[in-house]
Design a protein around this motif. Structure first.
Motif, mmCIF file in Angstrom:
data_model
loop_
_atom_site.group_PDB
_atom_site.id
_atom_site.type_symbol
_atom_site.label_atom_id
_atom_site.label_comp_id
_atom_site.label_asym_id
_atom_site.label_seq_id
_atom_site.Cartn_x
_atom_site.Cartn_y
_atom_site.Cartn_z
ATOM 1 N N ALA A 69 0.854 -1.192 0.000
ATOM 2 C CA ALA A 69 0.000 0.000 0.000
ATOM 3 C C ALA A 69 0.885 1.235 0.000
ATOM 4 N N THR A 70 0.411 2.275 -0.652
ATOM 5 C CA THR A 70 1.106 3.559 -0.668
ATOM 6 C C THR A 70 0.194 4.622 -0.083
ATOM 7 N N VAL A 71 0.729 5.385 0.858
ATOM 8 C CA VAL A 71 -0.010 6.477 1.489
ATOM 9 C C VAL A 71 0.667 7.776 1.096
ATOM 10 N N ILE A 72 -0.031 8.608 0.334
ATOM 11 C CA ILE A 72 0.535 9.871 -0.126
ATOM 12 C C ILE A 72 0.060 10.969 0.822
ATOM 13 N N GLY A 73 0.964 11.446 1.620
ATOM 14 C CA GLY A 73 0.645 12.391 2.676
ATOM 15 C C GLY A 73 0.654 11.660 4.011
ATOM 16 N N LEU A 74 1.804 11.565 4.646
ATOM 17 C CA LEU A 74 1.937 10.795 5.887
ATOM 18 C C LEU A 74 1.212 11.444 7.047
ATOM 19 N N GLY A 75 1.385 12.761 7.233
ATOM 20 C CA GLY A 75 0.807 13.437 8.384
ATOM 21 C C GLY A 75 1.320 12.820 9.671
ATOM 22 N N ALA A 76 0.423 12.544 10.610
ATOM 23 C CA ALA A 76 0.810 11.922 11.873
ATOM 24 C C ALA A 76 0.934 10.409 11.753
ATOM 25 N N GLY A 77 0.654 9.876 10.588
ATOM 26 C CA GLY A 77 0.854 8.452 10.349
ATOM 27 C C GLY A 77 -0.319 7.563 10.709
ATOM 28 N N SER A 78 -1.509 8.129 10.898
ATOM 29 C CA SER A 78 -2.657 7.330 11.333
ATOM 30 C C SER A 78 -2.975 6.200 10.364
ATOM 31 N N MET A 79 -3.023 6.515 9.075
ATOM 32 C CA MET A 79 -3.383 5.492 8.095
ATOM 33 C C MET A 79 -2.293 4.429 7.994
ATOM 34 N N ALA A 80 -1.052 4.852 8.004
ATOM 35 C CA ALA A 80 0.055 3.899 7.928
ATOM 36 C C ALA A 80 0.055 2.970 9.139
ATOM 37 N N LYS A 81 -0.151 3.517 10.323
ATOM 38 C CA LYS A 81 -0.154 2.700 11.542
ATOM 39 C C LYS A 81 -1.292 1.696 11.528
#
Length: 257
Positions: A69-81
């Motif tokens: 999966a690729t997340v464009i726009g990490l921010g605080a990382g909620s989606m990645a986590k």
């Protein structure tokens, strides 16, 4: 309206300020001290608190096995986590323009140090143009203080995202606070590049979530869609079944116009 809570970080880089606020139950990332960029519940650090981020996960309903999966726009990382904690064999590539934001995500929002997470400090357009990584799903959530990032409304960017998907991959976009003209332009670009293989639905916050399929939208009946939603809901601890129902209710009018 200012964010309620104690400011536990106030810093800045060449792109502007970065704030972290803490309440009794949450930790909040903001770039202007007024609008939530991301929110983490202290008793559920891998959860997705904001409704639109939960809704973006509906793209997973159409992917039987997600490996990259690729997340464009990490921010605080909620989606990645959330993705990393929900899928034990998933690799996540996160693109973040501001190195200071990635550092903040690690230090204040418990972004894990794992060999399944790859953080790329780069401009989203440049990264998507040059990447050789193929993803099953790409989440594009690009915003600045004025609204949706104009880079997200470019045919070349959408084409590069499509090229970076696997054969049955899905591009998921979050659309919010967008002028009518920009929205119409984006709709036209998506319809052209993805040959009208689009689904979209609106969530309570007013955000519109768009699913753009590299190839044909998978054929799926209501029972199967809701079953997948229920399984993902248990696996990810977010209300995906609700979004499965919403998708089914709106699929009779495919496209986003």
């Amino acid at each position: 309206m200012d964010i309620n809570g104690k400011c536990i970080l106030s810093t800045a880089d060449e792109h502007g300020p970065i704030y972290v606020y803490q309440t009794k139950t949450s930790r909040i990332l903001s770039f202007d001290g007024k609008i939530y960029q991301s929110c983490m519940k202290l008793n559920n650090i891998n959860g997705l608190h904001l409704g639109y981020t939960q809704a973006m996960m509906a793209g997973l309903l159409f992917i039987p096995t997600v490996k990259t999966a690729t997340v464009i726009g990490l921010g605080a990382g909620s989606m990645a986590k959330n993705l990393l904690s929900s899928f034990s064999k998933l690799n996540v590539h996160a693109i973040e323009y501001r190195e200071a934001v990635a550092k903040t995500a690690k230090e204040y929002f418990y972004l894990p140090d794992t060999d399944r997470l790859f953080i790329h400090i780069d401009n989203a357009v440049n990264y998507m143009k040059n990447t050789v990584i193929k993803s099953d799903i790409i989440f594009s959530d690009l915003y600045n203080s004025q609204g949706m990032e104009p880079k997200q409304i470019q045919l070349s960017y959408l084409r590069d995202c499509k090229n970076a998907l696997n054969k049955h991959g899905v591009l998921v976009l979050n659309i919010c606070h967008t002028t009518l003209n920009l929205r119409e332009e984006l709709d036209e670009l998506l319809a052209f590049e993805f040959e009208n293989q689009l689904l979209c639905f609106e969530v309570d916050s007013g955000n519109t979530i768009v699913l753009a399929f590299k190839n044909d939208i998978p054929s799926i009946n209501r029972e199967e869609l809701l079953t997948r939603g229920q399984c993902l809901q248990e696996q990810m601890n977010i209300p995906i079944e609700r979004y499965a129902e919403l998708l089914w209710d709106t699929q009779s009018s495919l496209g986003c116009s």
